[in-house]
Design an enzyme around this catalytic site. Sequence first.
Site, PDB file in Angstrom:
ATOM      1  N   CYS A 191      -1.556  -4.888 -29.855  1.00 38.63           N
ATOM      2  CA  CYS A 191      -1.478  -5.753 -28.685  1.00 38.63           C
ATOM      3  C   CYS A 191      -2.761  -5.548 -27.910  1.00 38.63           C
ATOM      4  O   CYS A 191      -3.462  -4.548 -28.100  1.00 38.63           O
ATOM      5  CB  CYS A 191      -0.310  -5.369 -27.766  1.00 38.63           C
ATOM      6  SG  CYS A 191       1.321  -5.657 -28.471  1.00 38.63           S
ATOM      7  N   GLY A 223      -3.499  -9.593 -30.920  1.00 38.08           N
ATOM      8  CA  GLY A 223      -2.140 -10.101 -30.972  1.00 38.08           C
ATOM      9  C   GLY A 223      -2.127 -11.597 -30.769  1.00 38.08           C
ATOM     10  O   GLY A 223      -2.745 -12.094 -29.818  1.00 38.08           O
ATOM     11  N   ASN A 252       0.546  -1.562 -25.166  1.00 38.09           N
ATOM     12  CA  ASN A 252      -0.013  -1.558 -26.521  1.00 38.09           C
ATOM     13  C   ASN A 252       0.349  -0.225 -27.146  1.00 38.09           C
ATOM     14  O   ASN A 252       0.029   0.821 -26.607  1.00 38.09           O
ATOM     15  CB  ASN A 252      -1.540  -1.720 -26.449  1.00 38.09           C
ATOM     16  CG  ASN A 252      -2.224  -1.597 -27.820  1.00 38.09           C
ATOM     17  OD1 ASN A 252      -3.384  -1.227 -27.894  1.00 38.09           O
ATOM     18  ND2 ASN A 252      -1.528  -1.890 -28.882  1.00 38.09           N
ATOM     19  N   GLY A 253       1.029  -0.303 -28.295  1.00 37.38           N
ATOM     20  CA  GLY A 253       1.449   0.925 -28.968  1.00 37.38           C
ATOM     21  C   GLY A 253       2.912   0.827 -29.315  1.00 37.38           C
ATOM     22  O   GLY A 253       3.553  -0.206 -29.114  1.00 37.38           O
ATOM     23  N   TYR A 260     -10.491  -1.822 -39.066  1.00 38.56           N
ATOM     24  CA  TYR A 260      -9.830  -3.115 -39.127  1.00 38.56           C
ATOM     25  C   TYR A 260      -9.620  -3.780 -37.771  1.00 38.56           C
ATOM     26  O   TYR A 260      -9.989  -4.927 -37.575  1.00 38.56           O
ATOM     27  CB  TYR A 260      -8.472  -2.987 -39.835  1.00 38.56           C
ATOM     28  CG  TYR A 260      -7.657  -4.255 -39.748  1.00 38.56           C
ATOM     29  CD1 TYR A 260      -7.975  -5.357 -40.529  1.00 38.56           C
ATOM     30  CD2 TYR A 260      -6.615  -4.378 -38.843  1.00 38.56           C
ATOM     31  CE1 TYR A 260      -7.264  -6.545 -40.425  1.00 38.56           C
ATOM     32  CE2 TYR A 260      -5.895  -5.571 -38.731  1.00 38.56           C
ATOM     33  CZ  TYR A 260      -6.215  -6.645 -39.523  1.00 38.56           C
ATOM     34  OH  TYR A 260      -5.531  -7.812 -39.416  1.00 38.56           O
TER      35      TYR A 260
END
Length: 455
Positions: A2, A29, A103-104, A240
Amino acid sequence: MCGVFGVYAPGRDVARLAYFGLFALQHRGQESAGIAVSEDGRVTALRELGLVAQVFDEQNLSGLRGGLAIGHTRYSTTGGNAWSNTQPVVHHGRARTVSLGHNGNLVNADELRASTGKTLQSSSDSEVIAVLVADDQRPLADALAATMERLEGAASVVGLSEGKLFAFRDRYGFRPLVLGRLGDDPVVASETCALDLVGARFERELRPGELLVADEDGVHVRQAVEPAPEGALCIFEFFYLARPDTRLAGVEVHAARVRMGERLAEEAPVEADLVMPIPDSGTPAAVGFSRASGIPFSEGLVKNRYVGRTFIQPEQGMRDQGIRMKFNPLAEVAGKRVVAVDDSIVRGSTTRQIVQMLFDAGATEVHIRISSPPVISPCFYGIDLASEEEMIASHSTVEEVRAAIGATSLAYLSLDGLQAATRRPANALCRACLTREYPTPVPLDGAKLRFEAAL
Ligand code: SF4
């Protein structure tokens, strides 16, 4: 995965800043986007399924007024792709109203959900964080610190409550979170590329376990949670996830990826006529491979950039559809021995289709080079890789993977090679999906949709 963004800047058009911040974080995201603003302590949030540019327009942005704003782009890792799981979440609790973006992925979400004693609106783990803070009667910073103590797993969070902006990072620092300044006004974001886009200057990264609260008196920072003795910034961010122009722990991601390609060429040389990337995330490593090997670089495949990343789309059916919509080979691969460089292979289905596409276009040999080691184990910290059964390398040798994808040859970058390219020590990074050595206990049931039934 995210993206999160936050800004405390009374007098500025904070919703517009959040919009552009999210625009720079779209790669993190693509399922939903949202912005929450706070004006005189009153919170307004707008969140919807879709890309940032689909969710917001001039009209709805101009309705988001306030002195501070947070934003979120979502890719689901716990909880499905449904409106109820969009963020920023808003929770009106016993002590205060809290809005936040996360985020996570928490590894103790089950236990925390149960401890709230509430029926939650969403099946994500992020709402739980908002509930814990909103129900805690202590002053906001203390409530946040107490909540941080209880979180296990990955949490880079931005939020607003009581007219204040807050941001924190879990004790391991799995996901990045940076602080910048727009003039004197604080801006927080998942990646430095979002600071660059809104014209904020980078100040520093938030440290693992650190809590930031910004209000009319300025920015207040405290080490709310003891950081883990060894950090765990996600190595996947390097090869990535993060945008190439982002700087992670002081290292430019693009340059790190070029080094990965150079090292890959040393570790797994091959006689070939051209080196091509599997766009886009394979591009810097292909540049590095070409440089180090002396084999000319060429595009090879054209990507339709307006179709979402196939890896990011959550359902297998969409992924299969995505690949055909996404790539088209160029005539110059015909009659050539091709080295195609990608950042990773997870399920193998995308790579297999690309190999076939290149042979169909006339390539005489297709050598696949991967700028990371085999992905063999799931992520519990915010990247929805796949289950272990779905990961092709978790139960296959390199030769078996090569045969399955139909390539002439296949080689992966070594873990040491990847590590060296990041210029970070091994004990500063999480590499668990490549090694099965997790920095925290992991849940027995980490299934993404495990909370759906509870709604
Ligand atoms: S398990 Fe893999 S993807 Fe997940 S945080 Fe660790 S390195 Fe990143």
